[in-house]
Motif scaffolding. Structure first.
Motif, PDB file in Angstrom:
ATOM      1  N   ARG A 159       7.104   5.458  -8.262  1.00 46.93           N
ATOM      2  CA  ARG A 159       7.729   6.759  -8.006  1.00 46.93           C
ATOM      3  C   ARG A 159       6.702   7.885  -8.088  1.00 46.93           C
ATOM      4  O   ARG A 159       6.749   8.844  -7.318  1.00 46.93           O
ATOM      5  CB  ARG A 159       8.875   7.015  -8.977  1.00 46.93           C
ATOM      6  CG  ARG A 159       9.673   8.262  -8.644  1.00 46.93           C
ATOM      7  CD  ARG A 159      10.899   8.425  -9.529  1.00 46.93           C
ATOM      8  NE  ARG A 159      11.851   7.337  -9.340  1.00 46.93           N
ATOM      9  CZ  ARG A 159      13.031   7.280  -9.948  1.00 46.93           C
ATOM     10  NH1 ARG A 159      13.385   8.263 -10.786  1.00 46.93           N
ATOM     11  NH2 ARG A 159      13.854   6.278  -9.738  1.00 46.93           N
ATOM     12  N   HIS A 160       5.764   7.784  -9.021  1.00 49.68           N
ATOM     13  CA  HIS A 160       4.702   8.783  -9.113  1.00 49.68           C
ATOM     14  C   HIS A 160       3.850   8.783  -7.842  1.00 49.68           C
ATOM     15  O   HIS A 160       3.475   9.843  -7.335  1.00 49.68           O
ATOM     16  CB  HIS A 160       3.818   8.516 -10.334  1.00 49.68           C
ATOM     17  CG  HIS A 160       4.401   8.984 -11.628  1.00 49.68           C
ATOM     18  ND1 HIS A 160       5.382   8.284 -12.296  1.00 49.68           N
ATOM     19  CD2 HIS A 160       4.145  10.079 -12.386  1.00 49.68           C
ATOM     20  CE1 HIS A 160       5.699   8.930 -13.410  1.00 49.68           C
ATOM     21  NE2 HIS A 160       4.970  10.019 -13.485  1.00 49.68           N
ATOM     22  N   ARG A 161       3.548   7.590  -7.337  1.00 55.59           N
ATOM     23  CA  ARG A 161       2.733   7.498  -6.121  1.00 55.59           C
ATOM     24  C   ARG A 161       3.465   8.105  -4.929  1.00 55.59           C
ATOM     25  O   ARG A 161       2.879   8.856  -4.144  1.00 55.59           O
ATOM     26  CB  ARG A 161       2.392   6.028  -5.839  1.00 55.59           C
ATOM     27  CG  ARG A 161       1.618   5.818  -4.537  1.00 55.59           C
ATOM     28  CD  ARG A 161       1.257   4.357  -4.329  1.00 55.59           C
ATOM     29  NE  ARG A 161       2.408   3.481  -4.361  1.00 55.59           N
ATOM     30  CZ  ARG A 161       3.253   3.300  -3.326  1.00 55.59           C
ATOM     31  NH1 ARG A 161       3.059   3.953  -2.198  1.00 55.59           N
ATOM     32  NH2 ARG A 161       4.257   2.457  -3.437  1.00 55.59           N
ATOM     33  N   ILE A 162       4.747   7.774  -4.793  1.00 60.27           N
ATOM     34  CA  ILE A 162       5.524   8.334  -3.699  1.00 60.27           C
ATOM     35  C   ILE A 162       5.601   9.849  -3.822  1.00 60.27           C
ATOM     36  O   ILE A 162       5.467  10.590  -2.832  1.00 60.27           O
ATOM     37  CB  ILE A 162       6.942   7.725  -3.658  1.00 60.27           C
ATOM     38  CG1 ILE A 162       6.872   6.224  -3.345  1.00 60.27           C
ATOM     39  CG2 ILE A 162       7.814   8.429  -2.628  1.00 60.27           C
ATOM     40  CD1 ILE A 162       8.217   5.509  -3.452  1.00 60.27           C
ATOM     41  N   ALA A 163       5.829  10.336  -5.055  1.00 63.57           N
ATOM     42  CA  ALA A 163       5.944  11.773  -5.287  1.00 63.57           C
ATOM     43  C   ALA A 163       4.666  12.503  -4.898  1.00 63.57           C
ATOM     44  O   ALA A 163       4.708  13.606  -4.322  1.00 63.57           O
ATOM     45  CB  ALA A 163       6.280  12.036  -6.754  1.00 63.57           C
TER      46      ALA A 163
ATOM     47  N   ASN B  23       2.302  11.428  -2.649  1.00 61.96           N
ATOM     48  CA  ASN B  23       2.144  11.385  -1.190  1.00 61.96           C
ATOM     49  C   ASN B  23       3.144  12.276  -0.478  1.00 61.96           C
ATOM     50  O   ASN B  23       2.854  12.823   0.595  1.00 61.96           O
ATOM     51  CB  ASN B  23       2.276   9.942  -0.697  1.00 61.96           C
ATOM     52  CG  ASN B  23       1.090   9.085  -1.101  1.00 61.96           C
ATOM     53  OD1 ASN B  23      -0.022   9.578  -1.242  1.00 61.96           O
ATOM     54  ND2 ASN B  23       1.322   7.795  -1.304  1.00 61.96           N
ATOM     55  N   LEU B  24       4.322  12.441  -1.065  1.00 60.11           N
ATOM     56  CA  LEU B  24       5.332  13.319  -0.491  1.00 60.11           C
ATOM     57  C   LEU B  24       4.803  14.748  -0.407  1.00 60.11           C
ATOM     58  O   LEU B  24       4.923  15.411   0.634  1.00 60.11           O
ATOM     59  CB  LEU B  24       6.602  13.254  -1.347  1.00 60.11           C
ATOM     60  CG  LEU B  24       7.898  13.887  -0.834  1.00 60.11           C
ATOM     61  CD1 LEU B  24       9.078  13.318  -1.611  1.00 60.11           C
ATOM     62  CD2 LEU B  24       7.907  15.389  -0.950  1.00 60.11           C
ATOM     63  N   LEU B  25       4.193  15.231  -1.488  1.00 58.06           N
ATOM     64  CA  LEU B  25       3.644  16.586  -1.490  1.00 58.06           C
ATOM     65  C   LEU B  25       2.494  16.712  -0.494  1.00 58.06           C
ATOM     66  O   LEU B  25       2.412  17.697   0.257  1.00 58.06           O
ATOM     67  CB  LEU B  25       3.160  16.947  -2.890  1.00 58.06           C
ATOM     68  CG  LEU B  25       4.244  17.091  -3.966  1.00 58.06           C
ATOM     69  CD1 LEU B  25       3.598  17.296  -5.339  1.00 58.06           C
ATOM     70  CD2 LEU B  25       5.190  18.245  -3.649  1.00 58.06           C
TER      71      LEU B  25
ATOM     72  N   TYR C 168       0.613  18.838   4.778  1.00 56.45           N
ATOM     73  CA  TYR C 168      -0.155  18.659   6.017  1.00 56.45           C
ATOM     74  C   TYR C 168       0.747  18.853   7.243  1.00 56.45           C
ATOM     75  O   TYR C 168       0.320  19.413   8.259  1.00 56.45           O
ATOM     76  CB  TYR C 168      -0.804  17.277   6.053  1.00 56.45           C
ATOM     77  CG  TYR C 168      -2.193  17.249   5.464  1.00 56.45           C
ATOM     78  CD1 TYR C 168      -3.242  17.940   6.058  1.00 56.45           C
ATOM     79  CD2 TYR C 168      -2.467  16.539   4.297  1.00 56.45           C
ATOM     80  CE1 TYR C 168      -4.515  17.926   5.516  1.00 56.45           C
ATOM     81  CE2 TYR C 168      -3.731  16.512   3.742  1.00 56.45           C
ATOM     82  CZ  TYR C 168      -4.761  17.216   4.354  1.00 56.45           C
ATOM     83  OH  TYR C 168      -6.022  17.202   3.809  1.00 56.45           O
ATOM     84  N   GLN C 169       1.988  18.403   7.168  1.00 58.17           N
ATOM     85  CA  GLN C 169       2.922  18.591   8.269  1.00 58.17           C
ATOM     86  C   GLN C 169       3.232  20.073   8.450  1.00 58.17           C
ATOM     87  O   GLN C 169       3.228  20.594   9.568  1.00 58.17           O
ATOM     88  CB  GLN C 169       4.208  17.817   8.003  1.00 58.17           C
ATOM     89  CG  GLN C 169       5.312  18.043   9.039  1.00 58.17           C
ATOM     90  CD  GLN C 169       4.905  17.590  10.422  1.00 58.17           C
ATOM     91  OE1 GLN C 169       4.397  16.481  10.596  1.00 58.17           O
ATOM     92  NE2 GLN C 169       5.113  18.436  11.419  1.00 58.17           N
TER      93      GLN C 169
ATOM     94  N   GLY D  98      -5.952  17.228  -2.075  1.00 59.45           N
ATOM     95  CA  GLY D  98      -6.361  16.012  -2.748  1.00 59.45           C
ATOM     96  C   GLY D  98      -5.248  15.452  -3.607  1.00 59.45           C
ATOM     97  O   GLY D  98      -4.386  16.192  -4.082  1.00 59.45           O
ATOM     98  N   GLY D  99      -5.265  14.145  -3.798  1.00 59.07           N
ATOM     99  CA  GLY D  99      -4.268  13.502  -4.635  1.00 59.07           C
ATOM    100  C   GLY D  99      -4.892  12.410  -5.478  1.00 59.07           C
ATOM    101  O   GLY D  99      -5.600  11.545  -4.941  1.00 59.07           O
ATOM    102  N   ASN D 100      -4.650  12.460  -6.797  1.00 55.51           N
ATOM    103  CA  ASN D 100      -5.221  11.494  -7.730  1.00 55.51           C
ATOM    104  C   ASN D 100      -6.720  11.341  -7.492  1.00 55.51           C
ATOM    105  O   ASN D 100      -7.263  10.238  -7.447  1.00 55.51           O
ATOM    106  CB  ASN D 100      -4.517  10.140  -7.584  1.00 55.51           C
ATOM    107  CG  ASN D 100      -4.804   9.213  -8.760  1.00 55.51           C
ATOM    108  OD1 ASN D 100      -4.991   9.646  -9.873  1.00 55.51           O
ATOM    109  ND2 ASN D 100      -4.825   7.917  -8.480  1.00 55.51           N
TER     110      ASN D 100
END
Length: 263
Positions: free
Chosen positions: A41-45, A47-49, A54-55, A66-68
């Motif tokens: 869920r953390h990973r999805i959260a 990537n969602l942001l 970007y969209q 950047g993410g993680n």
């Protein structure tokens, strides 16, 4: 009176030369420690942001998300390997170079993130609201900082930098927090993403519209195209019905001996 220096003093003086330079930052930086995010869920959260921003800014190329990802900001910190990067961060007014393995401040003209989100958990909460918050406030000077636990829908908190100190943001009547640097709201949204049903942290624009993911935009466009096709089909059927009525009227008039063109 002449002052003489001892041989020992002369040796010390010769050790300091005008050619001395401070040590350069390390170049053997690591960008992956092998540690995964807290949960799926953390990973999805995260990537969602990333994907939704970007969209939303698909017509822009003057930002980096950047993410993680590790952020290196000092030689000492880099040598000690004592800091991991935020779960989500945005740097504005920079080239969107997707080849970056991490964010190295001294290679980025001294630029730090403009907004940071930590996807917290019981095991990281004390650090996210403690030492990390202090670094983002006192060293990074990041204007907006948010934390959210993907397993706790009421956990959203945020701060805005005012006079070099973080001031806690107040939620609006929907429970959202305003991110001034991004010009977007951060708020919760309930739904299913990648078969995971939860309350997610999402972006909303200044008018309160949900910032969509690429897949949601594609689905919206598909539905719009389908509706247009349905409207076109309805118009075709309506025109066909009008033509049939006109033909029936013309036939009736002929039966009555009336020239349809004279009516």
């Amino acid at each position: 009176m002449t002052t003489e220096t001892s041989p020992k003093t002369d040796e010390l003086l010769t050790e300091v030369t005008p050619d001395w330079e401070p040590p350069m930052p390390p170049t053997d930086l690591i960008f992956d420690d092998g540690e995964l995010l807290e949960s799926k869920r953390h990973r999805i959260a995260m990537n969602l942001l990333i994907d939704s921003l970007y969209q939303h800014w698909s017509d822009r190329s003057d930002f980096f998300v950047g993410g993680n990802m590790f952020i290196y900001y000092s030689s000492i910190q880099a040598r000690n390997r004592d800091f991991k990067g935020p779960d989500f961060f945005v740097v504005l007014n920079v080239e969107d170079n997707t080849d970056r393995q991490g964010w190295v401040v001294w290679e980025e003209a001294g630029r730090y993130p403009d907004a940071i989100v930590e996807l917290t958990s019981p095991s990281t909460a004390s650090v996210d609201i403690g030492s990390k918050k202090d670094i983002y406030e006192q060293t990074f000077r990041t204007p907006n900082y948010f934390i959210f636990n993907p397993f706790d829908k009421n956990s959203l908190q945020g701060w805005h930098l005012v006079n070099h100190q973080y001031q806690e943001l107040q939620r609006n009547d929907r429970g959202w927090l305003w991110c001034q640097r991004l010009g977007l709201w951060l708020g919760t949204w309930e739904g299913t993403i990648l078969r995971e049903s939860a309350v997610w942290l999402r972006f909303y624009d200044s008018e309160g519209n949900l910032v969509l993911l690429p897949g949601e935009v594609a689905e919206q466009e598909r539905q719009r195209a389908e509706q247009e096709q349905q409207r076109a089909e309805q118009e075709r059927q309506r025109a066909e019905q009008e033509q049939q009525r006109a033909e029936r009227l013309a036939a009736k008039l002929k039966e009555l001996g009336v020239d349809p063109d004279s009516v």
